[in-house]
Design an enzyme around this catalytic site. Structure first.
Site, PDB file in Angstrom:
ATOM      1  N   ASP A  20      -2.170  -1.230  11.752  1.00 45.29           N
ATOM      2  CA  ASP A  20      -2.842  -0.881  13.013  1.00 45.29           C
ATOM      3  C   ASP A  20      -1.924  -0.705  14.231  1.00 45.29           C
ATOM      4  OD1 ASP A  20      -4.889  -1.404  11.248  1.00 45.29           O
ATOM      5  OD2 ASP A  20      -5.620  -3.188  12.277  1.00 45.29           O
ATOM      6  N   LYS A  81     -10.331   1.773   9.215  1.00 49.24           N
ATOM      7  CA  LYS A  81     -11.104   0.612   8.768  1.00 49.24           C
ATOM      8  C   LYS A  81     -11.838  -0.013   9.944  1.00 49.24           C
ATOM      9  CE  LYS A  81      -7.198  -2.662   9.181  1.00 49.24           C
ATOM     10  NZ  LYS A  81      -7.691  -3.461  10.301  1.00 49.24           N
ATOM     11  N   CYS A 111      -5.704  -8.971  12.853  1.00 47.36           N
ATOM     12  CA  CYS A 111      -5.602  -8.151  11.642  1.00 47.36           C
ATOM     13  C   CYS A 111      -4.431  -8.550  10.747  1.00 47.36           C
ATOM     14  CB  CYS A 111      -5.528  -6.669  12.012  1.00 47.36           C
ATOM     15  SG  CYS A 111      -7.047  -6.070  12.808  1.00 47.36           S
TER      16      CYS A 111
END
Length: 199
Positions: A20, A81, A111
């Site tokens: 990410d 996601k 995350c």
């Protein structure tokens, strides 16, 4: 007598997880340029060592695509996601033969941490790069890395991992990786994530 898991890592059974590192985080993440610099080094290494690169983007409609500096064109997986962990079904099915995961990205305590815990729970060895993870609030980083360690993961650095993956100066890619390390020496030396770490 049980064998202690010391986190040995091998080129043919390793995947790199880029978590990410997205455009909308750019002005919010502590030492974002250091995260990007480490990711660039690991992306270059994935190409040299032929190690699969797994990339995710958290809710890209809101948070944007992966940072433009990062060439993820050869990633084995590149998916959006909503789950915080990267271990979604599309990723999990690509991990046949993988024993170790090298994890870097953001945010450390969300995350990255949840990915590490999911992987550990599924019997993968997890190596989180202290010079390649960050959060909006800098104090979250060490807490997240300590949580990874307490769960059985390994906290290390990008350069250490690259030389562990080769294991020998006779490795066919030793010169290429050594050249990469030299080319990124300045960015590594100025990486404030590594400098500030208490881990």
């Amino acid at each position: 007598m049980s064998v202690r898991n010391i986190g040995r890592i091998h080129q043919k059974s390793t995947a790199f997880f880029l978590c990410d590192i997205q455009e909308k985080f750019r002005s919010h993440i502590f030492q974002y340029p250091s995260v990007v610099a480490t990711a660039q080094k690991m992306i270059a290494a994935h190409k040299i060592l032929d190690i699969p690169l797994i990339v995710t983007e958290q809710n890209p409609t809101a948070l944007g695509q992966t940072a433009t500096e990062l060439d993820i064109s050869q990633a084995k997986v590149n998916i959006p996601k909503t789950k915080f962990s990267m271990l979604v079904p599309e990723v999990e099915k690509e991990l046949q033969g993988i024993k170790s995961v090298v994890l870097f990205g953001i945010e450390s305590h969300v995350c990255v941490l949840q990915t590490a815990l999911d992987l550990l729970e599924n019997n993968f060895d997890v190596h989180v790069l202290a010079d390649g993870v960050s959060s909006m609030n800098s104090f979250e980083i060490d807490h997240a890395l300590n949580r990874v360690k307490s769960a059985g993961g390994f906290v290390t650095t990008s350069e250490s991992i690259l030389f562990q993956l080769m294991g020998d100066s006779k490795h066919e890619n030793f010169r290429s990786i050594s050249k990469l390390v030299k080319e990124t020496k300045e960015a590594t030396a100025s990486n404030k994530l590594f400098i500030r770490s208490n881990i």
